[in-house]
Motif scaffolding. Structure first.
Motif, PDB file in Angstrom:
ATOM      1  N   ASP A 154      61.723  74.850  57.247  1.00 50.87           N
ATOM      2  CA  ASP A 154      61.715  76.004  58.154  1.00 50.87           C
ATOM      3  C   ASP A 154      63.085  76.153  58.792  1.00 50.87           C
ATOM      4  O   ASP A 154      63.201  76.379  59.993  1.00 50.87           O
ATOM      5  CB  ASP A 154      60.620  75.810  59.219  1.00 50.87           C
ATOM      6  CG  ASP A 154      60.339  77.098  59.972  1.00 50.87           C
ATOM      7  OD1 ASP A 154      60.732  78.161  59.461  1.00 50.87           O
ATOM      8  OD2 ASP A 154      59.757  77.028  61.065  1.00 50.87           O
ATOM      9  N   ASP A 155      64.141  76.008  57.978  1.00 44.40           N
ATOM     10  CA  ASP A 155      65.495  76.022  58.525  1.00 44.40           C
ATOM     11  C   ASP A 155      66.284  77.256  58.094  1.00 44.40           C
ATOM     12  O   ASP A 155      67.497  77.311  58.235  1.00 44.40           O
ATOM     13  CB  ASP A 155      66.243  74.756  58.083  1.00 44.40           C
ATOM     14  CG  ASP A 155      66.244  74.584  56.564  1.00 44.40           C
ATOM     15  OD1 ASP A 155      65.649  75.441  55.870  1.00 44.40           O
ATOM     16  OD2 ASP A 155      66.825  73.598  56.082  1.00 44.40           O
ATOM     17  N   ASN A 156      65.563  78.261  57.558  1.00 42.58           N
ATOM     18  CA  ASN A 156      66.247  79.459  57.074  1.00 42.58           C
ATOM     19  C   ASN A 156      65.243  80.602  57.029  1.00 42.58           C
ATOM     20  O   ASN A 156      64.063  80.380  56.716  1.00 42.58           O
ATOM     21  CB  ASN A 156      66.806  79.174  55.667  1.00 42.58           C
ATOM     22  CG  ASN A 156      67.758  80.267  55.201  1.00 42.58           C
ATOM     23  OD1 ASN A 156      67.340  81.342  54.783  1.00 42.58           O
ATOM     24  ND2 ASN A 156      69.062  79.991  55.269  1.00 42.58           N
ATOM     25  N   PRO A 157      65.671  81.844  57.313  1.00 44.98           N
ATOM     26  CA  PRO A 157      64.725  82.976  57.232  1.00 44.98           C
ATOM     27  C   PRO A 157      64.081  83.124  55.853  1.00 44.98           C
ATOM     28  O   PRO A 157      62.979  83.650  55.728  1.00 44.98           O
ATOM     29  CB  PRO A 157      65.615  84.191  57.554  1.00 44.98           C
ATOM     30  CG  PRO A 157      66.753  83.636  58.336  1.00 44.98           C
ATOM     31  CD  PRO A 157      66.991  82.257  57.820  1.00 44.98           C
ATOM     32  N   SER A 158      64.761  82.632  54.803  1.00 44.51           N
ATOM     33  CA  SER A 158      64.209  82.740  53.439  1.00 44.51           C
ATOM     34  C   SER A 158      62.945  81.921  53.268  1.00 44.51           C
ATOM     35  O   SER A 158      62.130  82.208  52.386  1.00 44.51           O
ATOM     36  CB  SER A 158      65.238  82.257  52.408  1.00 44.51           C
ATOM     37  OG  SER A 158      66.378  83.061  52.421  1.00 44.51           O
ATOM     38  N   CYS A 159      62.767  80.881  54.077  1.00 48.27           N
ATOM     39  CA  CYS A 159      61.640  79.962  53.880  1.00 48.27           C
ATOM     40  C   CYS A 159      60.296  80.690  53.972  1.00 48.27           C
ATOM     41  O   CYS A 159      59.367  80.380  53.226  1.00 48.27           O
ATOM     42  CB  CYS A 159      61.690  78.831  54.906  1.00 48.27           C
ATOM     43  SG  CYS A 159      63.158  77.781  54.738  1.00 48.27           S
ATOM     44  N   GLN A 160      60.194  81.667  54.914  1.00 52.73           N
ATOM     45  CA  GLN A 160      58.920  82.375  55.071  1.00 52.73           C
ATOM     46  C   GLN A 160      58.550  83.117  53.796  1.00 52.73           C
ATOM     47  O   GLN A 160      57.396  83.118  53.366  1.00 52.73           O
ATOM     48  CB  GLN A 160      59.021  83.377  56.239  1.00 52.73           C
ATOM     49  CG  GLN A 160      59.426  82.770  57.568  1.00 52.73           C
ATOM     50  CD  GLN A 160      58.486  81.664  57.993  1.00 52.73           C
ATOM     51  OE1 GLN A 160      57.297  81.705  57.720  1.00 52.73           O
ATOM     52  NE2 GLN A 160      59.028  80.639  58.659  1.00 52.73           N
ATOM     53  N   TYR A 161      59.533  83.753  53.189  1.00 53.68           N
ATOM     54  CA  TYR A 161      59.267  84.503  51.959  1.00 53.68           C
ATOM     55  C   TYR A 161      59.018  83.557  50.788  1.00 53.68           C
ATOM     56  O   TYR A 161      58.196  83.843  49.906  1.00 53.68           O
ATOM     57  CB  TYR A 161      60.440  85.439  51.652  1.00 53.68           C
ATOM     58  CG  TYR A 161      60.599  86.537  52.664  1.00 53.68           C
ATOM     59  CD1 TYR A 161      59.819  87.684  52.602  1.00 53.68           C
ATOM     60  CD2 TYR A 161      61.507  86.423  53.717  1.00 53.68           C
ATOM     61  CE1 TYR A 161      59.943  88.690  53.547  1.00 53.68           C
ATOM     62  CE2 TYR A 161      61.642  87.422  54.668  1.00 53.68           C
ATOM     63  CZ  TYR A 161      60.860  88.558  54.574  1.00 53.68           C
ATOM     64  OH  TYR A 161      60.974  89.557  55.501  1.00 53.68           O
ATOM     65  N   SER A 162      59.701  82.413  50.773  1.00 52.64           N
ATOM     66  CA  SER A 162      59.499  81.443  49.695  1.00 52.64           C
ATOM     67  C   SER A 162      58.083  80.887  49.709  1.00 52.64           C
ATOM     68  O   SER A 162      57.532  80.559  48.657  1.00 52.64           O
ATOM     69  CB  SER A 162      60.502  80.293  49.815  1.00 52.64           C
ATOM     70  OG  SER A 162      61.820  80.760  49.609  1.00 52.64           O
ATOM     71  N   CYS A 163      57.490  80.779  50.900  1.00 53.68           N
ATOM     72  CA  CYS A 163      56.105  80.309  50.986  1.00 53.68           C
ATOM     73  C   CYS A 163      55.160  81.248  50.240  1.00 53.68           C
ATOM     74  O   CYS A 163      54.134  80.823  49.700  1.00 53.68           O
ATOM     75  CB  CYS A 163      55.658  80.205  52.448  1.00 53.68           C
ATOM     76  SG  CYS A 163      56.446  78.828  53.309  1.00 53.68           S
ATOM     77  N   VAL A 164      55.493  82.520  50.209  1.00 56.89           N
ATOM     78  CA  VAL A 164      54.674  83.502  49.489  1.00 56.89           C
ATOM     79  C   VAL A 164      54.975  83.453  47.988  1.00 56.89           C
ATOM     80  O   VAL A 164      54.072  83.567  47.155  1.00 56.89           O
ATOM     81  CB  VAL A 164      54.941  84.930  50.038  1.00 56.89           C
ATOM     82  CG1 VAL A 164      54.169  85.977  49.239  1.00 56.89           C
ATOM     83  CG2 VAL A 164      54.581  85.003  51.509  1.00 56.89           C
ATOM     84  N   ASP A 165      56.241  83.248  47.631  1.00 55.26           N
ATOM     85  CA  ASP A 165      56.664  83.374  46.232  1.00 55.26           C
ATOM     86  C   ASP A 165      56.547  82.090  45.419  1.00 55.26           C
ATOM     87  O   ASP A 165      56.455  82.148  44.193  1.00 55.26           O
ATOM     88  CB  ASP A 165      58.129  83.848  46.183  1.00 55.26           C
ATOM     89  CG  ASP A 165      58.283  85.294  46.623  1.00 55.26           C
ATOM     90  OD1 ASP A 165      57.365  86.081  46.332  1.00 55.26           O
ATOM     91  OD2 ASP A 165      59.302  85.629  47.250  1.00 55.26           O
TER      92      ASP A 165
END
Length: 1219
Positions: free
Chosen positions: A425-436
């Motif tokens: 959870d150290d980057n804004p990309s992490c939230q989207y990666s959880c979906v992808d």
């Protein structure tokens, strides 16, 4: 009858409730299921019961079952129903559509789906011939309300899917329905557009009003259904309907992007439309979407959706979540923009004369907004479009694109950084990666692919703005050098205070290094020499050389930057000593002062990286390094003398020296140098002690320590480790010298330097290699070692292994993961010790040594050429060592031998085919055919065991994994063997060059795969070696047996490749001879047997059918036994076979087209085609053809023969209306 129907319905409802009750036992559930299925199959009350069950007063589950019964009746009883019953059933179905549903918001989606299925099944059987007013009836239904309008849309969509997309109908019915749809497309499109317009307008009017909320939602639901239906038609209708009315449809779809409830479906329609291929002239109207209005709608929709795509999980916490529907919309919108860019690149600069859009900058800003988005998926989606823009001949020169290239490079600085792991959870990309992504491994695999693609696009951008790219790289590198190292939360496991590969500093250095490499490869290609920033690059290089770090991961990046900047050194050779010093220092890199074992992978990677960098610059710039040769050589001597044991690192430096020595261009001088360099190696290798060790298995095992019990405490103290290092170093050193020693490429230079020893009978030069003498001295013990290693697998030598090393010959865990396709823990790639135990160390040694023996042999064939192939009794020597004890050698050890034989095949001069290759390949193919056949039979038996045995096996997970590993190794070995056979025998001709293939659209390639998989006639020819092999009957019969037997082994990849490229090419060579009828029958039945195994796969089915047809058509006349085989095919039509034979054998018979002939033959052999398990017990649906609507009957008489005048002018005269 009504009482009977009511009683049966009661029973059915009871059975349904039993099935659906979670508390019901398995026995009762199966009985209830059996009762329902038997009712569907046998009862005469199906239709009345189904109608009663489907009544809207019933619960949804009961209604759905009623609809299922109706669908079953239409699918399987329609052909035998009287006309009156068909009409009655159709009327009942239409009544259900008009009055048999609840309101649109209340009705269950599976009920709607069931109703649409029933109607479409009737349409597929009766429209348009027996139900001409179907479209009018559907239109009339829409006046009954929103629920009926939605149902009509579902019916139209399912009809298009079944007829066009999935093609689940017989050819004639499909053609009739498709042509009728096409004829009525204008009215169908107008109808759908009117429905969409009406419901969107009503929805917009009512959506803000609380009292009309339900009505607004109903209109919204209809609009969604209409958009989904449009998506099913836009994909294949004529582009005219999409672009008519000044692109009215596209304009409406763009407007709907601002409606949150409709935007996703609108975007999907828009994407399908803009992705259409076709004539460029027809696609020209798409350029209207580059207008300000359309682009603004897309941009504003993207901005609002992006704001809503992330929401807070709760008021208390700061955690956020991704709203999936909004995120999917962003993906679709991004794809729309990319598809629009694809149309732009196709149209600008083409024959249709499309100008560069005036607001291209606005479009590119929109594309850049997605490239800078937090989602890694969205970033990757834009890359192909950027690549197309930067490569486009006209657009890449446009000022807007040039300006955007620099912006893109700045953006890439962020995008190249590996961030966004779903577990973190150290980057804004992490939230989207959880979906992808499901795991960090998935993300890592994706990101590696994404970064490779991004690197390619960065290179394209660097071509456009090379100096700006250099400036960005220079600033970034200077920033990294001046920044303190940040290890982050996750540090190295092997040494305190060091970075892990997830540390902030490492990911930044890593990203910067990739950028530097991309820039450096392009700047020299795209800038004149006088414009190169030499001074600035030297300052940069000096800063890199001065930078000192003890962190192995960062040092690895530093070394890559040195390599990337090295081409600038050509202009400043005074930097060479500093560079070499930096690289030499890294070759012996240690984290601490002491040599602590075991080393981590990161440390070993640094050492290997340094060696690779030295080899690379010596290979690419040997002339530049020639003045430093003495310094280099002295350093290597000093290093070798100071080390107790020599390793791969020292041998790599020797390899680098040989590369520089090629620039001597003086045979005697280079030979003297190599003799001196290799003197100690060859002396050690050829000593009497070593000869005894290498030729005696028991002594060899004792020498390397495999017969000793070793504990973890004394693992560094044993002499066996030193012995293993001696053997490894000798092989690495010889391999490096043999691989790199070369004569000058220029013939005159070679002659002047004494490298030409004579001429062949054809006048070609016979070159001398300066390392030949060393290799010839090395060879006898090398062959002895290969023989000894093969004998290690015999039972008596396996028994000599100590308890510690009893599994020394097993597949290593890392290799096992590669074979099985399992991912390794990301941190283990860098942070673990290279070998975790004594056993792993021994496994690695034995495996690498075995591989290297064959690599030396393969390299010798390529490098020494005549000097190698003229060695006396070479084939007997190789066969006596490499082919000894093969019955005991496991599959994973055989693969390197097979692989290296392919190198010998490719490099062997033609005059040595008979003396060397035929004696090697003949026995090998014979042996491998027998060995692999036994292995595949075992696999087939294992996969066909009964269920009980299978359950017992599954309980033991390790046993299952071992079986999977063994099967996969057999599969890989099979491919290696057949690749060797293909390389030996097949000379490919008539294929398109690879560069052209890359230009073919991926979608087109996928669509054409079935057709391109098997050309009408194979284009492969027999190679010269193949012709020599076919002079020996035993060899070519073994090769034919191997290839045709392999078709039935359970490996579809091998089956397709062998059937399409090898089988017919080999068989064609012998069909002119006197083949026995039994042999011909066996070849043919082998192909039919393969169809039984692989026929379920379309690509295999196509190639095998083609092969069977080639054999049948070419050999049927001489071998009537083939007809006997054909008559044994299940369900074959003897009449159709007679017709095929007549056309084939009778020279006066009417010939048919190639496609019809193929289709006819495929129908004949249809009974041999195996079905997938999911298809084997499926009940066949038969749809009868109706009288054709569009095909004109053929005239009974031949017009040409019966016309009075036969001249062309008479045939085309106006009065010949009959034509």
């Amino acid at each position: 009858m009504a009482d009977q129907v009511a009683a049966m319905c009661y029973q059915l409802i009871k059975a349904l409730n039993v099935m659906m009750d979670a508390e019901t036992g398995q026995v009762y559930r199966l009985e209830a299921l059996k009762f329902c299925e038997e009712f569907k199959e046998t009862s005469s009350f199906c239709v009345p019961c189904a109608l009663k069950l489907a009544d809207k007063a019933q619960p949804a589950v009961v209604r759905h079952f009623g609809l299922q019964i109706l669908e079953h009746v239409i699918k399987f009883r329609w052909n035998n129903m009287p006309q009156q019953e068909k009409v009655q059933l159709k009327e009942c179905a239409m009544h259900l559509l008009s009055t048999g549903t609840h309101s649109i918001l209340e009705e269950e989606s599976h009920i709607k789906d069931g109703l649409s299925r029933i109607t479409v099944e009737m349409i597929k059987r009766e429209w348009p011939q027996h139900w001409p007013d179907m479209l009018k009836e559907m239109e009339a239904l829409t006046s009954n309300g929103e629920a009926q309008t939605e149902l009509v849309m579902l019916i139209l969509l399912r009809l298009a899917e079944d007829v066009i997309t999935f093609q689940t109908l017989p050819t004639q019915r499909r053609r009739d329905i498709q042509q009728t749809l096409t004829q009525n497309m204008e009215s169908i499109f107008s109808f759908m557009m009117a429905i969409l317009h009406l419901n969107v307008e009503e929805y917009r009017k009512l959506k803000g009003s609380p009292e009309h909320e339900l009505q607004a939602r109903a209109h919204c639901r209809v609009a969604v259904a209409t958009l989904n239906t449009l998506a099913g038609y836009i994909d294949w209708v004529s582009l005219v309907y999409i672009t008519s009315g000044n692109c009215h449809l596209l304009e409406m779809l763009c407007l709907l992007l601002s409606e949150p409830e409709l935007q996703l479906e609108a975007a999907e329609c828009l994407l399908i439309a803009i992705s259409r291929k076709g004539k460029l002239e027809d696609r020209k109207p798409f350029m209207l979407l580059f207008d300000d209005v359309a682009i603004d709608y897309m941009l504003s929709a993207a901005q609002s959706a992006d704001g809503l795509a992330i929401c807070m999980k709760s008021n208390e916490s700061q955690a956020v979540d991704v709203v999936e529907r909004r995120y999917i919309f962003l993906k679709r919108l991004c794809q729309v923009l990319c598809a629009l860019g694809g149309q732009l690149c196709s149209l600008v600069g083409s024959d249709v004369e499309v100008e560069v859009p005036a607001n291209l900058s606005k479009y590119m800003e929109a594309l850049l907004a997605f490239t800078t988005h937090s989602s890694q998926f969205l970033k990757k989606t834009t890359l192909p479009t950027w690549g197309s823009l930067f490569r486009h001949e006209a657009l890449c020169k446009d000022a807007v694109v040039v300006q955007m290239a620099a912006k893109f490079l700045r953006t890439s600085m962020t995008n190249l950084v590996k961030a966004g792991f779903p577990s973190r959870d150290d980057n804004p990309s992490c939230q989207y990666s959880c979906v992808d992504f499901d795991s960090d491994e998935d993300f890592n695999f994706f990101f590696n692919s994404y970064r490779a693609q991004l690197g390619l696009v960065v290179r394209f951008a660097c071509r456009i703005v090379p100096l700006e790219a250099f400036q960005i790289a220079a600033e970034w590198l200077q920033y990294q050098i001046s920044s303190p190292i940040d290890t982050g939360a996750i540090t190295s496991k092997t040494a305190e205070g060091l970075c892990s590969f997830l540390s902030p500093s490492v990911v930044q250095w890593d990203a910067m290094t990739v950028f530097m490499e991309c820039m450096a490869t392009q700047i020299f290609k795209n800038l004149e020499e006088e414009k190169l920033p030499i001074d600035q690059s030297m300052e940069l290089l000096q800063a890199v050389l001065n930078y000192d770090t003890k962190d192995p991961l960062i040092l690895s990046c530093v070394l890559t930057n040195v390599s990337a900047l090295f081409p600038f050194v050509i202009h400043r050779p005074n930097f060479l000593p500093q560079i070499l010093y930096k690289l030499f220092k890294a070759v012996t890199f240690e984290v601490g002062q002491e040599n602590k074992a075991p080393r981590s992978r990161a440390v070993k990677n640094v050492r290997r990286h340094a060696c690779s960098s030295i080899i690379k610059i010596c290979r690419d710039y040997p002339r530049v390094l020639l003045p430093c040769f003495d310094m280099f050589y002295n350093h290597v001597k000093k290093l070798c003398s100071s080390q107790a044991t020599l390793s791969q690192m020292e041998s790599s430096l020797m390899e680098s020296l040989v590369l520089i020595s090629n620039e001597f261009k003086d045979f005697e001088k280079q030979k003297a140098f190599i003799d001196e360099l290799m003197a100690s190696v060859v002396a050690d290798w050829t000593s009497e002690e070593m000869r005894h060790v290498l030729s005696t298995p028991a002594v060899y095992l004792s020498f390397v320590g495999a017969d000793q019990v070793v504990t973890e405490q004394n693992k560094d103290a044993d002499t066996s480790g030193l012995n293993r290092a001696r053997l490894s170093f000798c092989l690495y050193a010889m391999m490096g010298v043999v691989k790199r020693a070369r004569w000058p490429a220029d013939l005159e230079e070679a002659k002047a330097g004494g490298f030409v020893g004579g001429l062949t009978p054809t006048g070609a030069p016979i070159y001398r290699n300066p390392c030949t003498a060393q290799f010839l001295a090395f060879l006898p013990n090398l062959l002895a070692l290969i023989r000894t290693q093969n004998s290690l697998f015999t039972p008596e030598n396996m028994a000599r292994l100590s308890e510690t090393f009893s599994r020394a010959h097993d597949v290593m865990d890392a290799e096992k993961n590669v074979v099985l396709g399992l991912s390794q823990n990301l941190l283990d790639l860098y942070d673990t010790a290279v070998y975790k135990s004594n056993l792993e160390r021994m496994q690695g040694f034995l495996s690498t040594l075995y591989d290297n023996c064959f690599h030396v042999l393969g390299s010798a064939g390529v490098s020494l050429q005549q000097d190698f192939y003229t060695i006396e009794r070479l084939s007997e020597e190789i066969a006596g060592s490499a082919f000894s004890s093969l019955d005991h050698v496991p599959d994973h050890r055989l693969r390197p031998m097979i692989h290296i034989l392919a190198f010998l095949v490719l490099s062997c001069p033609q005059e040595y085919y008979n003396s060397l290759l035929c004696p090697l390949l003949g026995p090998l193919f014979a042996y491998m055919q027998q060995r692999l056949n036994v292995k595949w039979q075992l696999i087939s038996q294992r996969t066909s065991v009964n269920g009980e045995d299978e359950e017992v096996v599954v309980c033991q997970e390790s046993h299952v994994t071992q079986e999977m590993l063994e099967e996969q190794l057999v599969r890989l070995l099979t491919r290696e063997v057949l690749d060797l056979l293909s390389v030996s025998c097949i000379s490919k001709k008539g294929h398109e060059p690879a560069a052209d293939k890359e230009e073919i659209d991926e979608e087109d390639m996928m669509m054409d795969s079935a057709q391109t998989a098997s050309p009408a006639q194979p284009t492969e020819e027999l190679s010269e070696l193949g012709k020599d092999l076919f002079k020996h009957e035993n060899i070519y019969m073994n090769m034919l047996t191997l290839t045709f037997t392999s078709l039935s082994w359970k490996d579809t990849t091998n089956c397709h490749r062998t059937a399409s490229m090898v089988c017919w090419t080999l068989l064609r060579q012998v069909i002119g001879g006197n083949l026995l009828p039994e042999a011909v029958t066996w070849f043919y039945t082998s192909v039919l047997r393969a169809l039984q195994v692989h026929g379920q796969h379309e690509v295999c089915n196509s190639t095998l059918s083609q092969l069977a047809m080639l054999i049948y058509e070419n050999l049927r006349a001489r071998y009537p036994e083939l007809r006997v085989v054909m008559t044994q095919i299940p369900n074959i039509s003897v009449e159709a076979l007679d017709q095929y034979d007549h056309r084939l054998l009778d020279p006066n018979a009417q010939k048919v087209g190639d496609k019809k002939r193929k289709d006819h033959f495929r129908k004949l052999i249809e009974g041999t085609v195996g079905k997938a398990l999911c298809q084997q017990f499926r009940k066949e649906v038969h749809i009868r053809n109706l009288p054709s609507l569009y095909k004109n009957p053929k005239p009974d008489k031949d017009v040409v023969q019966n016309s009075e005048a036969t001249g062309l002018e008479a045939l085309f005269a106006p009065e010949k209306n009959t034509l």
